[in-house]
Design an enzyme around this catalytic site. Structure first.
Site, short mmCIF file in Angstrom:
data_model
loop_
_atom_site.label_atom_id
_atom_site.label_comp_id
_atom_site.label_asym_id
_atom_site.label_seq_id
_atom_site.Cartn_x
_atom_site.Cartn_y
_atom_site.Cartn_z
N GLU A 143 -2.90 13.99 -1.15
CA GLU A 143 -4.19 15.26 -0.67
C GLU A 143 -3.99 17.02 -1.26
OE1 GLU A 143 -4.06 12.98 3.13
OE2 GLU A 143 -3.30 13.02 1.38
N ALA A 172 -2.87 -21.61 -11.43
CA ALA A 172 -3.80 -21.80 -12.80
C ALA A 172 -3.94 -23.20 -12.56
CB ALA A 172 -3.62 -21.04 -13.97
N ARG A 203 5.33 -6.06 -18.58
CA ARG A 203 5.80 -6.34 -19.86
C ARG A 203 4.23 -5.21 -20.61
NH1 ARG A 203 6.08 -11.48 -19.33
NH2 ARG A 203 4.28 -12.12 -19.78
#
Length: 341
Positions: free
Chosen positions: A57, A164, A217
């Site tokens: 703000e 993954a 990185r």
């Protein structure tokens, strides 16, 4: 909530865009964005850049004054993603600056989750005669500060698990087929999520096998310190020549030896860490899911069938379910993100 006007969501989205610039850089404070609007035009923008620095703000009001002169915010509307603070901390209270600037209306995304402050700033502004509308784009505003909200209300960090796998559930490739399951684009996407977190955690098995760096990185490292790198291991015999102990950022490495995952997370929260990215193998991930310790999941699916010996969930049964699921293509991979039920 007071009256919401048709243009409010659009301007609040602009404030959210400002706030997202602070992701990963403001801890233990929340990322917050603000814009000042007068006569249908944005005349000032600001976002909280770092803990101890000016709040969004203040920066938005200052930007309006620089661009349009002193008194530019008189009679304007302030849009801010989080309730303005009403108490003196490392910086002055934002409510005082709002009153001094002559703002006539304040539109807020969400109230402060801190039980000591929640609603007090809004009450103060209303008591001073300022029109206040709160809860505009509340879910998006809460999403922006979810790490802060978890920590300020429980003392614990938000835990985001990333992993993954191949389409049929393998987390490693066969020997000789390389280290990476996912595409370069997906690995770059991981940097985007790492940057937001205070700490990255791996288990001892992953540490020994992969010898990871767990660093930010390139462009992702700009403007913030490296996250803490946490190794959780029941075996004290960790390879001393691995990168986490020998690279330039070795002072950012923490070893939690002989602790349970829950004990480790509690200790990190007590250290002031508001978010942890769990980059573990299937064993630690399954344990974390079973213990109800994961808040959010990011899973990359590679367009590969088959793989190495390791599978993501190494037992029968459901380990967890996701809600608010987002599915996105990243390079040749599919990213699935959701909150853990």
């Amino acid at each position: 909530m007071d009256t919401v006007k048709p243009a409010d969501e659009g301007y609040l989205r602009e404030a959210l865009n400002e706030g997202r610039k602070g992701l990963g850089a403001t801890s233990p404070n929340p990322p917050v964005g603000a814009v000042v609007v007068r006569d249908g035009e944005i005349i000032g923008r600001g976002w909280h850049e770092q803990a101890g620095g000016p709040h969004a703000e203040i920066l938005a009001l200052g930007d309006a004054a620089r661009q349009h002169g002193p008194g530019a915010a008189q009679g304007a509307t302030l849009y801010v993603t989080l309730e303005p603070c009403s108490t003196q901390g490392r910086t002055p209270a934002c409510t005082g600056a709002i009153l001094a600037a002559g703002i006539k209306r304040v539109v807020v995304g969400t109230t402060d989750p801190n039980p000591l402050h929640a609603g007090k700033g809004l009450d103060l502004l209303r008591a001073a005669g300022i029109e206040v509308s709160d809860g505009v784009l509340e879910s998006e505003s809460c999403e922006l500060i979810r790490f802060f909200a978890r920590h300020i209300t429980t003392g614990l960090p938000w835990v985001l698990a990333k992993t993954a796998m191949t389409l049929d559930g393998h987390t490693t490739l066969p020997a000789g087929d390389g280290q990476w399951i996912t595409s370069p684009e997906a690995r770059d996407d991981v940097q985007f999520w790492r940057r937001q977190c205070d700490a990255i955690m791996v288990g001892g098995e992953t540490f020994r096998r992969d010898n990871p760096s767990l660093t930010l990185r390139g462009k992702w490292a700009e403007g913030r310190v490296q996250p803490w790198r946490v190794v959780l291991s029941s075996d004290p015999d960790l390879p001393e020549t691995h990168r986490l102990f020998t690279d330039f950022h070795s002072n950012r490495t923490i070893v939690h030896e002989g602790l349970s995952l829950r004990e480790s997370i509690i200790r990190l929260g007590a250290q002031g860490i508001t978010s942890v990215m769990l980059e573990s193998g299937g064993r630690l991930l399954t344990h974390a899911l079973d213990e109800g310790l994961i808040d959010e999941m990011i899973l990359y699916l590679a367009p590969v069938l088959g793989g190495g010996e390791n599978r993501l969930i190494r037992r029968e049964g459901i380990a967890g379910r996701l809600r608010d699921v987002e599915v996105t293509t990243v390079g040749s991979d599919i990213r699935i993100r959701g909150k853990v039920v």
